[in-house]
Write a protein that holds these residues in place. Structure first.
Motif, PDB file in Angstrom:
ATOM      1  N   THR A 654       0.827  -1.199   0.000  1.00  0.00           N
ATOM      2  CA  THR A 654       0.000   0.000   0.000  1.00  0.00           C
ATOM      3  C   THR A 654       0.868   1.258   0.000  1.00  0.00           C
ATOM      4  O   THR A 654       0.614   2.210  -0.745  1.00  0.00           O
ATOM      5  N   CYS A 655       1.904   1.246   0.803  1.00  0.00           N
ATOM      6  CA  CYS A 655       2.791   2.407   0.908  1.00  0.00           C
ATOM      7  C   CYS A 655       3.548   2.636  -0.400  1.00  0.00           C
ATOM      8  O   CYS A 655       3.705   3.768  -0.846  1.00  0.00           O
ATOM      9  N   GLN A 656       4.019   1.564  -0.996  1.00  0.00           N
ATOM     10  CA  GLN A 656       4.724   1.681  -2.273  1.00  0.00           C
ATOM     11  C   GLN A 656       3.789   2.211  -3.355  1.00  0.00           C
ATOM     12  O   GLN A 656       4.202   2.993  -4.223  1.00  0.00           O
ATOM     13  N   GLU A 657       2.515   1.800  -3.276  1.00  0.00           N
ATOM     14  CA  GLU A 657       1.520   2.297  -4.224  1.00  0.00           C
ATOM     15  C   GLU A 657       1.314   3.799  -4.043  1.00  0.00           C
ATOM     16  O   GLU A 657       1.159   4.546  -5.010  1.00  0.00           O
ATOM     17  N   TYR A 658       1.316   4.236  -2.792  1.00  0.00           N
ATOM     18  CA  TYR A 658       1.175   5.663  -2.496  1.00  0.00           C
ATOM     19  C   TYR A 658       2.331   6.444  -3.132  1.00  0.00           C
ATOM     20  O   TYR A 658       2.131   7.488  -3.761  1.00  0.00           O
ATOM     21  N   LEU A 659       3.560   5.945  -2.966  1.00  0.00           N
ATOM     22  CA  LEU A 659       4.725   6.632  -3.531  1.00  0.00           C
ATOM     23  C   LEU A 659       4.674   6.621  -5.062  1.00  0.00           C
ATOM     24  O   LEU A 659       4.982   7.617  -5.708  1.00  0.00           O
ATOM     25  N   ARG A 660       4.255   5.485  -5.630  1.00  0.00           N
ATOM     26  CA  ARG A 660       4.233   5.348  -7.087  1.00  0.00           C
ATOM     27  C   ARG A 660       3.248   6.317  -7.729  1.00  0.00           C
ATOM     28  O   ARG A 660       3.510   6.878  -8.802  1.00  0.00           O
ATOM     29  N   THR A 661       2.111   6.507  -7.081  1.00  0.00           N
ATOM     30  CA  THR A 661       1.057   7.348  -7.670  1.00  0.00           C
ATOM     31  C   THR A 661       1.132   8.801  -7.217  1.00  0.00           C
ATOM     32  O   THR A 661       0.310   9.616  -7.608  1.00  0.00           O
ATOM     33  N   HIS A 662       2.107   9.145  -6.382  1.00  0.00           N
ATOM     34  CA  HIS A 662       2.208  10.516  -5.870  1.00  0.00           C
ATOM     35  C   HIS A 662       2.486  11.483  -7.015  1.00  0.00           C
ATOM     36  O   HIS A 662       3.368  11.244  -7.842  1.00  0.00           O
ATOM     37  N   PRO A 663       1.734  12.603  -7.104  1.00  0.00           N
ATOM     38  CA  PRO A 663       1.932  13.548  -8.212  1.00  0.00           C
ATOM     39  C   PRO A 663       3.317  14.169  -8.240  1.00  0.00           C
ATOM     40  O   PRO A 663       3.750  14.665  -9.278  1.00  0.00           O
ATOM     41  N   GLY A 664       4.021  14.133  -7.109  1.00  0.00           N
ATOM     42  CA  GLY A 664       5.361  14.716  -7.057  1.00  0.00           C
ATOM     43  C   GLY A 664       6.440  13.792  -7.576  1.00  0.00           C
ATOM     44  O   GLY A 664       7.623  14.092  -7.423  1.00  0.00           O
ATOM     45  N   ALA A 665       6.052  12.655  -8.219  1.00  0.00           N
ATOM     46  CA  ALA A 665       7.017  11.689  -8.778  1.00  0.00           C
ATOM     47  C   ALA A 665       8.063  11.324  -7.726  1.00  0.00           C
ATOM     48  O   ALA A 665       9.258  11.505  -7.905  1.00  0.00           O
ATOM     49  N   ARG A 666       7.587  10.782  -6.626  1.00  0.00           N
ATOM     50  CA  ARG A 666       8.448  10.480  -5.485  1.00  0.00           C
ATOM     51  C   ARG A 666       9.412   9.331  -5.769  1.00  0.00           C
ATOM     52  O   ARG A 666       9.161   8.463  -6.614  1.00  0.00           O
ATOM     53  N   ASP A 667      10.508   9.308  -5.007  1.00  0.00           N
ATOM     54  CA  ASP A 667      11.480   8.227  -5.070  1.00  0.00           C
ATOM     55  C   ASP A 667      10.862   6.985  -4.435  1.00  0.00           C
ATOM     56  O   ASP A 667      10.532   6.981  -3.250  1.00  0.00           O
ATOM     57  N   CYS A 668      10.680   5.934  -5.220  1.00  0.00           N
ATOM     58  CA  CYS A 668      10.044   4.720  -4.700  1.00  0.00           C
ATOM     59  C   CYS A 668      10.917   3.995  -3.686  1.00  0.00           C
ATOM     60  O   CYS A 668      10.460   3.047  -3.037  1.00  0.00           O
ATOM     61  N   ASP A 669      12.177   4.414  -3.546  1.00  0.00           N
ATOM     62  CA  ASP A 669      13.063   3.814  -2.537  1.00  0.00           C
ATOM     63  C   ASP A 669      13.060   4.601  -1.231  1.00  0.00           C
ATOM     64  O   ASP A 669      13.888   4.360  -0.344  1.00  0.00           O
ATOM     65  N   THR A 670      12.160   5.569  -1.114  1.00  0.00           N
ATOM     66  CA  THR A 670      12.039   6.317   0.149  1.00  0.00           C
ATOM     67  C   THR A 670      11.850   5.336   1.309  1.00  0.00           C
ATOM     68  O   THR A 670      11.038   4.416   1.212  1.00  0.00           O
ATOM     69  N   PRO A 671      12.607   5.497   2.413  1.00  0.00           N
ATOM     70  CA  PRO A 671      12.491   4.549   3.546  1.00  0.00           C
ATOM     71  C   PRO A 671      11.059   4.475   4.081  1.00  0.00           C
ATOM     72  O   PRO A 671      10.387   5.492   4.225  1.00  0.00           O
ATOM     73  N   ILE A 672      10.598   3.240   4.357  1.00  0.00           N
ATOM     74  CA  ILE A 672       9.262   3.009   4.911  1.00  0.00           C
ATOM     75  C   ILE A 672       9.417   2.423   6.309  1.00  0.00           C
ATOM     76  O   ILE A 672      10.109   1.430   6.498  1.00  0.00           O
ATOM     77  N   LEU A 673       8.787   3.038   7.304  1.00  0.00           N
ATOM     78  CA  LEU A 673       8.890   2.563   8.685  1.00  0.00           C
ATOM     79  C   LEU A 673       7.529   2.064   9.142  1.00  0.00           C
ATOM     80  O   LEU A 673       6.555   2.811   9.103  1.00  0.00           O
TER      81      LEU A 673
END
Length: 797
Positions: A654-673
């Motif tokens: 779910t979190c990776q999906e949030y990063l993938r679809t973020h309009p700011g073209a986020r880094d999908c390797d952003t640390p997830i805690l």
């Protein structure tokens, strides 16, 4: 068409036939951040909508074009707007334009059915008082003035039922002064509430054997909202022209300071960006251009619009861009453009003299004066008022409730503010007694005091100013004689504030994990006081902490001062040993590029959805949800104890999906805690103000809150006869008579059909104003006893 100030007790109530302008002022670091929302009721006229837009532009100009402007349409409000009204928004029928008189608060002459929808964005709409309005999936409130009956649809979930109950309690406490009873019917167990069902059917008629299913809330797909397109807009030839500039990923350099742009977020929301060098006409026409754009694209007229100014962009707008850097602000993983040092932030001093010559400053600061008026303070003791020793003014205990009456003079006239401070650990009886005693005290002063409910830890600035930097909030205990537990051997206080008008000390658990690098902390033991200066604290904060230490130490011994990183061993020993605490460098920045954002995650509908929670605090973490806290350089996933197994297992996906679809073209390797409820680390809790570590063990469930409501005793008064009588009274029209036929006349001398007790209702609006010196609306909003006094005075009683 004029702007009329809405009383605070009516906040969250919106009439469908009206338009509203809302100004939110928030302090961010050393500057003020403004948001202006203009809200359009579904039954409002074009003229009213136009007037609301014009007032928004004027207010924007008055505030130096710093505010972010929002266009809000009924049923389609933004998350930011809904975040101001945590208990929910109530849509009321009628409005000034329709000629219908608004229903007044503190009145029991109310009969309405409210349809409550939503879990995060809670709205309640007045619907027809009939079983036809009911469905199995939602919550309904039958409001009878002195009794509120909550009916929970069998298919509604626990969160929706809890939100319905909180809304019912808010109506009881804010609109009825705590003098109404609440009963709850579980739709899947109606037989367990026979008396409540009898009352419900006496009003609505016999319950149908079947009811329709509920309709799901319409929520935009995250995938759809991730599609962002930037357009350049111009009307050089007198006709609006739209040119596509770029699609995701966007960068800040695409925006030219001479122009205006529209950013289209998948047709769900529009942003209008106004360049600082664009001409005034272009800036003022920004919202109109957005509405033209909506027509051009055939988007729904309810599409949400946010207008931002160059240099004063909202956090939400900035997150649409992959790169947004501002000098002295954090970027990436905690780096700043001024590498190697933390930006020095100057603190604004509060100047009380501006209150008298600049009312707009008083409104922005929520300050009527500098707090130098007369203060009287009482504690609720055995459900009665007990005077507090003036020597201990400013000390508030979590196990108590207090009434504080503030008296100040303006041009020789006395004015009053009555604060009701409610301790976190006070009993339900004490909370009710506090509301009752406030009403009684209010009547002693002829209804003049402004009443302000203050919950523990949420003290407003003026409340703090009254105690001149000596406000101390103790977590538990009581100030009653012989009623308090022995003082703990070690106490830790978090001190915040930069001058005497905004300083308070709040007790926190005496553990190293409670520390935070941004603040000053005071550690008090039986033989010493330590002042701990966090690296991110300012000089003004440290100076005020010294004054607080003198208060808590009663001048018996001076405080030992230490900077973060230079603590002696005995300091850690008193806190039970060293432990990690919130010391993230990012936290030391006052203004961030990307403000933290909290979301509720869900894939229950078969598609991934995130719902933003604005103005968030710890109470917004729901036990049966998965919550996402986005601090840009890392993502926290908080998993509630009651979250379902699928959400738990798929939370990282779910979190990776949030990063993938973020309009700011986020880094999908952003640390997830991943964070489990009850085991939150300081790097997580540091983003929440006044985090309570005991909340999960002592917090109340829906069932406990329901049990606290007790039995409803006033149902005997709810009968079909009364219902019929009241319905006919509501529809009754009164024949008008001149004042001389009504004033100082005996019952025998009155015209036929005039009830001696209701003779004022037979006056025309103009005659009523001439006799009473006030409108009918204002008169009927007065307490009953005050209405009687006014009628006696003018010979109409």
């Amino acid at each position: 068409m004029d702007l009329v100030l809405v009383p605070e007790k009516s906040y969250g109530n919106f009439y469908e036939g009206d338009c509203y302008v809302l100004l939110s002022t928030k302090k961010v670091g050393s500057t003020l951040s403004y948001n202006i929302h203009y809200w359009i009721g579904s039954q409002s006229t074009q003229d009213e909508q136009g007037a609301a837009a014009v007032y928004t532009i004027q207010l924007d100009d008055f505030l130096g074009q710093a505010p972010v402007q929002h266009r809000e349409v009924q049923h389609h409000e933004s998350s930011t707007f809904c975040g101001y009204f945590k208990q929910g928004i109530i849509y009321k029928q009628g409005g000034v334009a329709s000629g219908m008189r608004h229903v007044e608060t503190n009145s029991y002459d109310i009969r309405r059915l409210l349809h409550v929808k939503g879990q995060r964005k809670v709205t309640a709409k007045e619907v027809e008082m009939s079983w036809k309005s009911f469905n199995l999936g939602d919550v309904f409130l039958l409001d009878l003035g002195k009794t509120i009956i909550q009916w929970n649809g069998p298919d509604s979930n626990k969160q929706e039922r809890l939100k319905g109950m909180l809304l019912a309690k808010d109506i009881r406490d804010r609109e009825r002064g705590g003098r109404a009873e609440i009963g709850v019917i579980e739709g899947d167990a109606e037989k367990n509430s026979p008396h409540l069902m009898e009352a419900l059917t006496s009003i609505l008629g016999e319950r149908p054997a079947t009811l329709p299913s509920g309709t799901p809330d319409e929520i935009a797909d995250q995938e759809q909202m991730g599609q962002v397109i930037l357009y350049h807009v111009s009307d050089a030839d007198g006709e609006m022209k739209v040119r596509e500039v770029a699609t995701r990923p966007l960068v800040k350099d695409l925006l030219n300071h001479d122009d205006c742009y529209i950013l289209d977020q998948g047709g769900v929301k529009l942003f209008v960006w106004k360049g600082k060098r664009a001409n005034k006409a272009e800036k003022q026409a920004a919202m109109s251009r957005a509405l033209e754009f909506i027509k051009l694209k055939s988007y729904p007229h309810t599409t949400n619009v946010e207008a931002v100014n160059d240099g004063a962009e909202s956090a939400l707008f900035k997150q649409m861009f992959q790169s947004w850097t501002v000098r002295d602000q954090t970027v990436g993983l905690g780096r700043t453009h001024t590498v190697g040092r933390i930006a020095k932030v100057s603190q604004e001093k509060f100047d009380a003299s501006t209150m008298h010559v600049m009312p707009e400053v008083a409104a922005q600061e929520r300050m009527v004066d500098d707090g130098s008026g007369q203060v009287q303070m009482w504690r609720i003791e055995n459900l009665e008022l007990a005077a507090v020793d003036p020597k201990t003014y400013g000390y508030f205990y979590g196990g108590d409730c207090y009434l504080v009456l503030y008296t100040y003079e303006v041009h020789g006239k006395k004015n009053y503010i009555l604060y009701m401070w409610q301790g976190r650990h006070a009993s339900q009886d004490e909370l009710a007694a506090c509301a009752f005693q406030a009403v009684h005290l209010d009547q002693q002063y002829s209804g003049q005091p402004v009443q302000v409910r203050v919950t523990m830890g949420k003290e407003p600035r003026h409340f703090m100013a009254m105690f001149k930097g000596r406000l101390v909030v103790f977590e538990g205990g009581t100030s009653r004689k012989g009623g308090s537990d022995p003082e703990p051997p070690v106490r830790l206080f978090q001190v915040s504030g930069s001058d005497s008008s905004n300083t308070k000390a709040i007790e926190v658990p005496a553990l190293a994990a409670s520390l935070n690098s941004n603040d000053v902390f005071l550690l008090k033991s039986q033989g010493a006081i330590y002042l701990w200066y966090g690296k991110g604290s300012s000089g003004d904060e440290r100076a005020m902490a010294k004054e607080v230490s003198a208060v808590l130490g009663k001048d018996s011994f001076s405080a030992e001062i230490m900077a973060e990183g230079q603590e002696p061993m005995e300091f850690w020993s008193l806190l039970g040993g060293k432990a990690p605490y919130a010391n993230d460098k990012k936290l030391q920045q006052v203004t961030l590029d990307h403000q933290p954002r909290l979301f509720e995650c869900s894939n229950k509908t078969g598609r991934f959805i995130v719902t933003e929670v604005t103005q968030f605090n710890q109470d917004d973490l729901s036990e049966d949800d998965v919550m996402l806290l986005d601090t840009w350089d890392q993502i926290f996933l908080w998993i509630g104890n009651q979250a379902n197994e699928v959400e738990r297992q798929e939370s990282v996906v779910t979190c990776q999906e949030y990063l993938r679809t973020h309009p700011g073209a986020r880094d999908c390797d952003t640390p997830i805690l991943l964070v489990k409820q009850g085991f939150e680390p300081p790097t997580f809790t540091g983003w929440f103000t006044a985090w309570d570590p005991t909340k999960w063990s002592s917090g109340k469930t829906y069932e406990q809150l329901k049990e606290e409501l007790g039995e409803v005793t006033s149902l005997a008064k709810v009968t079909p006869e009364m219902n019929a009588k009241q319905s006919s009274a509501e529809n009754k029209t009164y024949e008008l008579h001149p004042p001389e036929k009504l004033i100082n006349q005996t019952a025998d001398e009155l015209p036929g059909g005039v009830n001696p007790k209701e003779r004022e209702k037979h006056l025309s609006d103009a005659d009523f104003l001439a006799v009473f010196g006030m409108s009918k609306d204002k008169f009927f909003s007065l307490p009953q006893w005050k209405q009687w006094n006014v009628k006696k005075k003018h010979g109409l009683f």
